[in-house]
Design an enzyme around this catalytic site. Sequence first.
Site, PDB file in Angstrom:
ATOM      1  N   ASP A 191      27.422  31.915  31.948  1.00 43.17           N
ATOM      2  CA  ASP A 191      27.609  32.699  30.718  1.00 43.17           C
ATOM      3  C   ASP A 191      28.301  31.881  29.627  1.00 43.17           C
ATOM      4  OD1 ASP A 191      26.373  34.985  31.527  1.00 43.17           O
ATOM      5  OD2 ASP A 191      28.151  36.256  31.540  1.00 43.17           O
ATOM      6  N   LYS A 224      21.043  37.087  28.308  1.00 43.56           N
ATOM      7  CA  LYS A 224      22.414  37.286  27.794  1.00 43.56           C
ATOM      8  C   LYS A 224      23.390  36.207  28.239  1.00 43.56           C
ATOM      9  CE  LYS A 224      23.042  41.711  29.075  1.00 43.56           C
ATOM     10  NZ  LYS A 224      23.704  43.009  29.124  1.00 43.56           N
TER      11      LYS A 224
HETATM   12  N1  NAD Z   1      24.497  37.077  31.718  1.00 37.93           N
HETATM   13  C1  NAD Z   1      24.196  38.076  32.486  1.00 37.93           C
HETATM   14  O1  NAD Z   1      23.154  38.699  32.336  1.00 37.93           O
HETATM   15  C2  NAD Z   1      25.119  38.457  33.601  1.00 37.93           C
HETATM   16  C3  NAD Z   1      24.685  39.341  34.602  1.00 37.93           C
HETATM   17  C4  NAD Z   1      25.565  39.643  35.648  1.00 37.93           C
HETATM   18  C5  NAD Z   1      26.827  39.087  35.680  1.00 37.93           C
HETATM   19  N2  NAD Z   1      27.217  38.250  34.666  1.00 37.93           N
HETATM   20  C6  NAD Z   1      28.567  37.671  34.692  1.00 37.93           C
HETATM   21  O2  NAD Z   1      28.711  36.888  35.870  1.00 37.93           O
HETATM   22  C7  NAD Z   1      30.086  36.817  36.202  1.00 37.93           C
HETATM   23  C8  NAD Z   1      30.248  36.956  37.687  1.00 37.93           C
HETATM   24  O3  NAD Z   1      29.569  35.903  38.333  1.00 37.93           O
HETATM   25  P1  NAD Z   1      29.941  35.451  39.813  1.00 37.93           P
HETATM   26  O4  NAD Z   1      30.074  36.634  40.662  1.00 37.93           O
HETATM   27  O5  NAD Z   1      28.964  34.410  40.176  1.00 37.93           O
HETATM   28  O6  NAD Z   1      31.434  34.893  39.672  1.00 37.93           O
HETATM   29  P2  NAD Z   1      32.050  33.465  39.337  1.00 37.93           P
HETATM   30  O7  NAD Z   1      31.219  32.706  38.423  1.00 37.93           O
HETATM   31  O8  NAD Z   1      33.464  33.734  38.943  1.00 37.93           O
HETATM   32  O9  NAD Z   1      32.057  32.743  40.748  1.00 37.93           O
HETATM   33  C9  NAD Z   1      32.858  33.271  41.764  1.00 37.93           C
HETATM   34  C10 NAD Z   1      33.621  32.170  42.480  1.00 37.93           C
HETATM   35  O10 NAD Z   1      32.726  31.461  43.315  1.00 37.93           O
HETATM   36  C11 NAD Z   1      32.990  30.065  43.259  1.00 37.93           C
HETATM   37  N3  NAD Z   1      31.710  29.417  43.572  1.00 37.93           N
HETATM   38  C12 NAD Z   1      30.612  29.389  42.797  1.00 37.93           C
HETATM   39  N4  NAD Z   1      29.591  28.827  43.474  1.00 37.93           N
HETATM   40  C13 NAD Z   1      30.070  28.484  44.695  1.00 37.93           C
HETATM   41  C14 NAD Z   1      29.491  27.876  45.833  1.00 37.93           C
HETATM   42  N5  NAD Z   1      28.198  27.553  45.889  1.00 37.93           N
HETATM   43  N6  NAD Z   1      30.280  27.675  46.921  1.00 37.93           N
HETATM   44  C15 NAD Z   1      31.580  28.053  46.905  1.00 37.93           C
HETATM   45  N7  NAD Z   1      32.171  28.645  45.864  1.00 37.93           N
HETATM   46  C16 NAD Z   1      31.423  28.865  44.760  1.00 37.93           C
HETATM   47  C17 NAD Z   1      33.532  29.858  41.868  1.00 37.93           C
HETATM   48  O11 NAD Z   1      34.415  28.770  41.860  1.00 37.93           O
HETATM   49  C18 NAD Z   1      34.287  31.137  41.600  1.00 37.93           C
HETATM   50  O12 NAD Z   1      35.602  31.020  41.993  1.00 37.93           O
HETATM   51  C19 NAD Z   1      30.777  37.896  35.394  1.00 37.93           C
HETATM   52  O13 NAD Z   1      31.565  37.311  34.379  1.00 37.93           O
HETATM   53  C20 NAD Z   1      29.649  38.692  34.784  1.00 37.93           C
HETATM   54  O14 NAD Z   1      29.991  39.221  33.518  1.00 37.93           O
HETATM   55  C21 NAD Z   1      26.402  37.921  33.659  1.00 37.93           C
END
Ligand code: NAD
Length: 458
Positions: A191, A224
Site C-alpha cells: 500500500d 487501491k
Molecule cells: N490495497 C488494498 O486493496 C488492501 C486490501 C486489503 C488490505 N490492505 C491493507 O493491507 C494491510 C494488511 O496487510 P498484511 O496483513 O499483509 O500485514 P503486514 O503488511 O503488516 O504484514 C504482517 C507482518 O508479516 C510480516 N511478513 C510479511 N511477509 C512475511 C513473510 N513472507 N514471512 C514472514 N513474515 C512476513 C511483516 O513483517 C509484518 O510484520 C492493511 O494495512 C490493510 O489496510 C490493503
Amino acid sequence: MYTATTAVKGATKTETEGSRTKQKEYQLIKLKNTWCCVENEEEIGKTWNEDKMIISQAKIGETITESGVSWTVKTPIYFCYKVIETQNLLDPNNMTLLYGHVSDPQEVEVYKKKIQKRLVVMDITVEKLYGSKIRKYFEANNIIYKILALETMEETKSMELVLTILEEVHKFGIDRRTEPIIAIGGGVCLDIVGLAASLYRRRTPYIRVPTTLLSYVDASVGAKNGVNFCNCKNKLGSYTPPAATFLDRSFIKTIPRRHISNGLGEILKMALMKHRGLFELLESHGKYLLDTKFQSRNGLASHGDAALTTTRLAIQTMLEELAPNLWEDDLERLVDFGHVISPELEMKVLPALMHGEAVNIDMALMTYVSYESGLITAEEKNRTIQCMITLELPVWHKDCNLPLIKKALGERFKHSGGKLRLPLPTGLGSAEIFNDVNEETMKRAFEKWTEECQELAT
Ligand SMILES: NC(=O)c1ccc[n+]([C@@H]2O[C@H](COP(=O)([O-])OP(=O)(O)OC[C@H]3O[C@@H](n4cnc5c(N)ncnc54)[C@H](O)[C@@H]3O)[C@@H](O)[C@H]2O)c1
C-alpha cells in the site's frame, strides 16, 4: 419552446429555441501531432485521410449561453494490469519479476539489450528472510539494483514512509516508463509503495509481490493504495493499479499461523458474499490450510489441491467485484463486507488486532444483523460463526461496543452519499446491499452477538 438533438459521428448538437442555449459535443482527432475538435462526420471525411488519423474516445462538450461558454470534458481512462501466478519467482532463470508486466515479447527483447535498473522496496522482515535470494537474482541477471528495507507496519503506515521511498527513488534514478518500482512484502508495504509510485512524476509503474496470505488474495488484486492519516485508516491514498502483481505462494510458508488466519478472514469475506463452494471449502479444509500454510501443491487425497483452489477462487471472485468498479464509483460494494465497523476498531486497538481479524469481528457482528433482519437462518448463522472459529479468527471483541459501532456507522453514512449501505449475507455465499437497517435491529443484533460470542472470544 422545443429541443432538437442531432447526433452525427463527430458532434452532437442541441439547440433550445427561445433560451438561446447552444450545446455541441465534439470528437477529437489527432493528425500530424496535433489534436483538434471535429464537429461532424462529413468534415472528418472531407478534410482528412482517415487512415492517417487517430480518433480519441474523449469528447469535449460545449454549452453556449448568454452569460458565456462552458466546456465539459469526458475522457475514459484505461488501465491494464496483470495478476500472475508463478512458482520460484526468485529463481534467476524465472524472468517474471523483471519482465512479467510486459505483454509484447519483442519489447522484452529490446529491454534485455539495455542495462536495467530496479529499486526494490521490502518489508524489513521479508528482507531478512529473502534478501540474499533477491540479491542473487538481480546479480545473476546483471541488473543494477537497490534494496530499500523498511519497517512497514500498520503503526508506520504513513506519509513519512512514502516520502522516504520517494527520496530514494529520486536519488537512485529510474526510467519511469521501463523500470518499475518493485514492492515485496505484506499489505502495508504494498500500500505504501503503491501510493509513492502514484505520486512520483504523477504516476510511475510499480510491481506488487505479496508475501502474506492477506496481501496475496486481497491487497494485491485491486487498484487501491494508501496510508493512515490523523489516526484514520487509509485516509490518504489513490486508485492506481500496479503494472502487475506476481503471486508466489511459497512466501507464505514463513508467516506465523496467526497471519494465515488473518488472510483467511478476507477469503471468508468473498466466500460469504458470493461463493458457497468457497465457503464449503473453508469449512472442510480450513484447518488443513492453516496447518500446511497453503504450501501443499497436491495435498492429501482428501483435501485435493485445496490451497490452489481456495486462493484462485478468492482472487477470481475479488477481481469480478473490483474490475468493473476500480474507482469505486458504485458505492454498493459487496467487498465492503467486514469493512463497515472494522476501520474504527482496528485503529482504536492498534496493534492488538490485525486487519483480517478486525474484518472478521465486523463480519461476525454483521452475521447477527443479517440473522436479526430475517435474512439468514439460525443454522446459517451458526455455520458461519463455527467456520470463523475453525479458521482461528476472533469472533468478538470488547472494544467493539455500541458507541464505537455508532461512530463507525456515522462515518460510513457520511462517506457513502448519506445512505448506510450495508452488505449483508442472505445465505451462505449470497448477499445484497441493504440501506434500511435501523438502530433497533442493530442493537438487538449487538446484544445477541455479545451473548453468544463473547465467551468464544480468544
Ligand atoms: N490495497 C488494498 O486493496 C488492501 C486490501 C486489503 C488490505 N490492505 C491493507 O493491507 C494491510 C494488511 O496487510 P498484511 O496483513 O499483509 O500485514 P503486514 O503488511 O503488516 O504484514 C504482517 C507482518 O508479516 C510480516 N511478513 C510479511 N511477509 C512475511 C513473510 N513472507 N514471512 C514472514 N513474515 C512476513 C511483516 O513483517 C509484518 O510484520 C492493511 O494495512 C490493510 O489496510 C490493503
